[in-house]
Scaffold this motif. Structure first.
Motif, PDB file in Angstrom:
ATOM      1  N   ARG A   1       0.839  -1.191   0.000  1.00 36.53           N
ATOM      2  CA  ARG A   1       0.000   0.000   0.000  1.00 36.53           C
ATOM      3  C   ARG A   1       0.879   1.248   0.000  1.00 36.53           C
ATOM      4  O   ARG A   1       1.819   1.346   0.790  1.00 36.53           O
ATOM      5  CB  ARG A   1      -0.908   0.030   1.236  1.00 36.53           C
ATOM      6  CG  ARG A   1      -1.891  -1.125   1.308  1.00 36.53           C
ATOM      7  CD  ARG A   1      -2.925  -0.909   2.410  1.00 36.53           C
ATOM      8  NE  ARG A   1      -2.349  -0.637   3.710  1.00 36.53           N
ATOM      9  CZ  ARG A   1      -1.851  -1.579   4.534  1.00 36.53           C
ATOM     10  NH1 ARG A   1      -1.856  -2.843   4.160  1.00 36.53           N
ATOM     11  NH2 ARG A   1      -1.354  -1.254   5.709  1.00 36.53           N
ATOM     12  N   PRO A   2       0.565   2.219  -0.857  1.00 32.32           N
ATOM     13  CA  PRO A   2       1.308   3.485  -0.794  1.00 32.32           C
ATOM     14  C   PRO A   2       1.006   4.193   0.515  1.00 32.32           C
ATOM     15  O   PRO A   2      -0.017   3.923   1.161  1.00 32.32           O
ATOM     16  CB  PRO A   2       0.770   4.266  -1.997  1.00 32.32           C
ATOM     17  CG  PRO A   2      -0.599   3.713  -2.211  1.00 32.32           C
ATOM     18  CD  PRO A   2      -0.513   2.251  -1.849  1.00 32.32           C
ATOM     19  N   ILE A   3       1.876   5.088   0.898  1.00 30.61           N
ATOM     20  CA  ILE A   3       1.715   5.812   2.158  1.00 30.61           C
ATOM     21  C   ILE A   3       1.367   7.258   1.864  1.00 30.61           C
ATOM     22  O   ILE A   3       2.053   7.934   1.090  1.00 30.61           O
ATOM     23  CB  ILE A   3       3.003   5.747   2.999  1.00 30.61           C
ATOM     24  CG1 ILE A   3       3.352   4.293   3.309  1.00 30.61           C
ATOM     25  CG2 ILE A   3       2.858   6.565   4.286  1.00 30.61           C
ATOM     26  CD1 ILE A   3       4.768   4.102   3.791  1.00 30.61           C
TER      27      ILE A   3
ATOM     28  N   TYR B   1      -0.615   7.714   6.710  1.00 31.70           N
ATOM     29  CA  TYR B   1      -1.763   6.810   6.609  1.00 31.70           C
ATOM     30  C   TYR B   1      -1.547   5.908   5.412  1.00 31.70           C
ATOM     31  O   TYR B   1      -1.170   6.372   4.332  1.00 31.70           O
ATOM     32  CB  TYR B   1      -3.068   7.598   6.440  1.00 31.70           C
ATOM     33  CG  TYR B   1      -3.397   8.445   7.645  1.00 31.70           C
ATOM     34  CD1 TYR B   1      -4.206   7.955   8.664  1.00 31.70           C
ATOM     35  CD2 TYR B   1      -2.860   9.712   7.777  1.00 31.70           C
ATOM     36  CE1 TYR B   1      -4.479   8.717   9.787  1.00 31.70           C
ATOM     37  CE2 TYR B   1      -3.121  10.479   8.898  1.00 31.70           C
ATOM     38  CZ  TYR B   1      -3.931   9.985   9.896  1.00 31.70           C
ATOM     39  OH  TYR B   1      -4.180  10.735  11.012  1.00 31.70           O
ATOM     40  N   SER B   2      -1.798   4.600   5.586  1.00 28.88           N
ATOM     41  CA  SER B   2      -1.563   3.686   4.477  1.00 28.88           C
ATOM     42  C   SER B   2      -2.832   3.035   3.929  1.00 28.88           C
ATOM     43  O   SER B   2      -2.742   2.218   3.018  1.00 28.88           O
ATOM     44  CB  SER B   2      -0.570   2.587   4.879  1.00 28.88           C
ATOM     45  OG  SER B   2      -1.116   1.750   5.872  1.00 28.88           O
ATOM     46  N   PHE B   3      -3.994   3.403   4.445  1.00 32.35           N
ATOM     47  CA  PHE B   3      -5.233   3.015   3.774  1.00 32.35           C
ATOM     48  C   PHE B   3      -5.524   4.147   2.785  1.00 32.35           C
ATOM     49  O   PHE B   3      -6.304   5.059   3.050  1.00 32.35           O
ATOM     50  CB  PHE B   3      -6.375   2.840   4.779  1.00 32.35           C
ATOM     51  CG  PHE B   3      -6.373   1.497   5.466  1.00 32.35           C
ATOM     52  CD1 PHE B   3      -5.296   0.638   5.365  1.00 32.35           C
ATOM     53  CD2 PHE B   3      -7.458   1.086   6.214  1.00 32.35           C
ATOM     54  CE1 PHE B   3      -5.289  -0.602   6.001  1.00 32.35           C
ATOM     55  CE2 PHE B   3      -7.471  -0.146   6.856  1.00 32.35           C
ATOM     56  CZ  PHE B   3      -6.382  -0.994   6.748  1.00 32.35           C
ATOM     57  N   PHE B   4      -4.869   4.067   1.626  1.00 33.05           N
ATOM     58  CA  PHE B   4      -4.809   5.210   0.719  1.00 33.05           C
ATOM     59  C   PHE B   4      -4.547   4.750  -0.705  1.00 33.05           C
ATOM     60  O   PHE B   4      -3.799   3.808  -0.930  1.00 33.05           O
ATOM     61  CB  PHE B   4      -3.681   6.144   1.184  1.00 33.05           C
ATOM     62  CG  PHE B   4      -3.078   6.989   0.095  1.00 33.05           C
ATOM     63  CD1 PHE B   4      -3.818   7.991  -0.507  1.00 33.05           C
ATOM     64  CD2 PHE B   4      -1.777   6.790  -0.325  1.00 33.05           C
ATOM     65  CE1 PHE B   4      -3.265   8.771  -1.517  1.00 33.05           C
ATOM     66  CE2 PHE B   4      -1.206   7.572  -1.325  1.00 33.05           C
ATOM     67  CZ  PHE B   4      -1.962   8.562  -1.919  1.00 33.05           C
ATOM     68  N   ASN B   5      -5.164   5.467  -1.669  1.00 34.45           N
ATOM     69  CA  ASN B   5      -4.832   5.216  -3.071  1.00 34.45           C
ATOM     70  C   ASN B   5      -5.479   6.260  -3.969  1.00 34.45           C
ATOM     71  O   ASN B   5      -6.306   7.052  -3.515  1.00 34.45           O
ATOM     72  CB  ASN B   5      -5.261   3.815  -3.509  1.00 34.45           C
ATOM     73  CG  ASN B   5      -4.231   3.153  -4.408  1.00 34.45           C
ATOM     74  OD1 ASN B   5      -3.768   3.764  -5.375  1.00 34.45           O
ATOM     75  ND2 ASN B   5      -3.863   1.926  -4.095  1.00 34.45           N
ATOM     76  N   ALA B   6      -5.079   6.230  -5.258  1.00 39.11           N
ATOM     77  CA  ALA B   6      -5.680   7.086  -6.276  1.00 39.11           C
ATOM     78  C   ALA B   6      -7.015   6.481  -6.696  1.00 39.11           C
ATOM     79  O   ALA B   6      -7.149   5.255  -6.777  1.00 39.11           O
ATOM     80  CB  ALA B   6      -4.751   7.197  -7.482  1.00 39.11           C
ATOM     81  N   MET B   7      -7.998   7.347  -6.982  1.00 38.46           N
ATOM     82  CA  MET B   7      -9.340   6.864  -7.277  1.00 38.46           C
ATOM     83  C   MET B   7      -9.925   7.399  -8.574  1.00 38.46           C
ATOM     84  O   MET B   7     -11.039   7.038  -8.931  1.00 38.46           O
ATOM     85  CB  MET B   7     -10.290   7.236  -6.117  1.00 38.46           C
ATOM     86  CG  MET B   7      -9.965   6.530  -4.826  1.00 38.46           C
ATOM     87  SD  MET B   7     -10.233   4.752  -4.983  1.00 38.46           S
ATOM     88  CE  MET B   7      -9.140   4.139  -3.711  1.00 38.46           C
ATOM     89  N   GLY B   8      -9.212   8.268  -9.276  1.00 38.85           N
ATOM     90  CA  GLY B   8      -9.746   8.787 -10.528  1.00 38.85           C
ATOM     91  C   GLY B   8      -8.780   9.760 -11.156  1.00 38.85           C
ATOM     92  O   GLY B   8      -7.836  10.230 -10.517  1.00 38.85           O
ATOM     93  N   GLY B   9      -9.028  10.084 -12.446  1.00 36.34           N
ATOM     94  CA  GLY B   9      -8.125  10.948 -13.160  1.00 36.34           C
ATOM     95  C   GLY B   9      -8.731  12.230 -13.692  1.00 36.34           C
ATOM     96  O   GLY B   9      -8.005  13.177 -13.987  1.00 36.34           O
ATOM     97  N   ARG B  10     -10.060  12.302 -13.851  1.00 35.94           N
ATOM     98  CA  ARG B  10     -10.708  13.492 -14.400  1.00 35.94           C
ATOM     99  C   ARG B  10     -11.949  13.831 -13.583  1.00 35.94           C
ATOM    100  O   ARG B  10     -13.039  13.354 -13.899  1.00 35.94           O
ATOM    101  CB  ARG B  10     -11.084  13.262 -15.867  1.00 35.94           C
ATOM    102  CG  ARG B  10      -9.896  13.096 -16.784  1.00 35.94           C
ATOM    103  CD  ARG B  10     -10.310  13.052 -18.235  1.00 35.94           C
ATOM    104  NE  ARG B  10      -9.163  12.891 -19.117  1.00 35.94           N
ATOM    105  CZ  ARG B  10      -9.257  12.834 -20.444  1.00 35.94           C
ATOM    106  NH1 ARG B  10     -10.446  12.930 -21.025  1.00 35.94           N
ATOM    107  NH2 ARG B  10      -8.178  12.699 -21.185  1.00 35.94           N
ATOM    108  N   PRO B  11     -11.815  14.615 -12.522  1.00 34.85           N
ATOM    109  CA  PRO B  11     -10.581  15.245 -12.057  1.00 34.85           C
ATOM    110  C   PRO B  11      -9.712  14.255 -11.290  1.00 34.85           C
ATOM    111  O   PRO B  11     -10.208  13.226 -10.817  1.00 34.85           O
ATOM    112  CB  PRO B  11     -11.096  16.349 -11.124  1.00 34.85           C
ATOM    113  CG  PRO B  11     -12.344  15.769 -10.544  1.00 34.85           C
ATOM    114  CD  PRO B  11     -12.974  14.999 -11.683  1.00 34.85           C
TER     115      PRO B  11
END
Length: 203
Positions: free
Chosen positions: A24-26, A43-53
């Motif tokens: 998991r990314p931090i 926090y490591s419960f984390f991530n990218a969820m979309g690109g536009r926006p």
């Protein structure tokens, strides 16, 4: 083995997620309280969820006395900065996870240099190779003092040496030397065996 989290296995939910959803990314987050005091916490419960926006999400778990400083700050002020953690910053990031009281600024006591934001008032960590200035879109409460912040990324600071094509936004991933969380305890990783597997076309 099936774990039914609606029953006796409910208490195992965190451990199972933390030890299986890896790496998991931090998200090393800076936020400010009502006085302008800067909080810095990972926090490591984390991530990218979309690109536009561009959109990301961060999960927050309960502190001893309810919401932790970061969750409280971003809910009240509606903005924060997410930094990705390179190997050279691992030790100070880890130290910032200690249970400092709300009146203590981790940035101050740990000597973390800050720079002003471009789109928001919250400062960013100067040494971070990647920093995302974020505006809170929604905070979803998923349990007792547990929730997820969904945020729009207003802009990204990327270390110049890691940009391979400025016009196209191409980033040299290896140059960032980012670390990842491997479990719910103390294991991290800096890099992995890399293999290439192009997405197939439908014939």
């Amino acid at each position: 083995m099936f774990y039914d989290f609606s029953g006796e296995a409910a208490a195992l939910g965190y451990g199972i997620l933390a030890n299986t959803v890896t790496p998991r990314p931090i998200a090393w987050i800076t936020s400010c309280d009502e006085t302008g005091r800067v909080n810095a916490a990972p926090y490591s419960f984390f991530n990218a969820m979309g690109g536009r926006p561009p959109t990301l999400a961060v999960g927050f778990l309960a502190g001893i006395n309810g919401w932790k400083d970061t969750a409280r700050n971003l809910r009240e002020r509606g903005e924060f900065v997410v930094h990705l953690v390179s190997q050279d910053l691992a030790a100070v990031m880890n130290q910032s996870s200690a249970g400092y009281p709300p009146e203590v600024s981790e940035a101050e006591v740990l000597g973390i240099d800050l720079l002003p934001g471009q789109r928001i008032a919250t400062p960013r960590i100067a040494a971070a190779r990647v920093a995302f200035e974020c505006r809170l879109l929604q905070f979803v409460e998923t349990g007792a003092f547990q929730g997820t912040a969904v945020a729009e990324v207003l802009g990204a600071h990327i270390a110049d040496f890691a940009i391979s094509n400025p016009a196209r936004g191409h980033v040299d991933r290896e140059a960032l030397e980012l670390i990842a969380r491997l479990d719910g305890r103390s294991r991290y990783a800096c890099d992995f065996e890399v293999f290439d597997m192009p997405r197939p076309d439908v014939e």
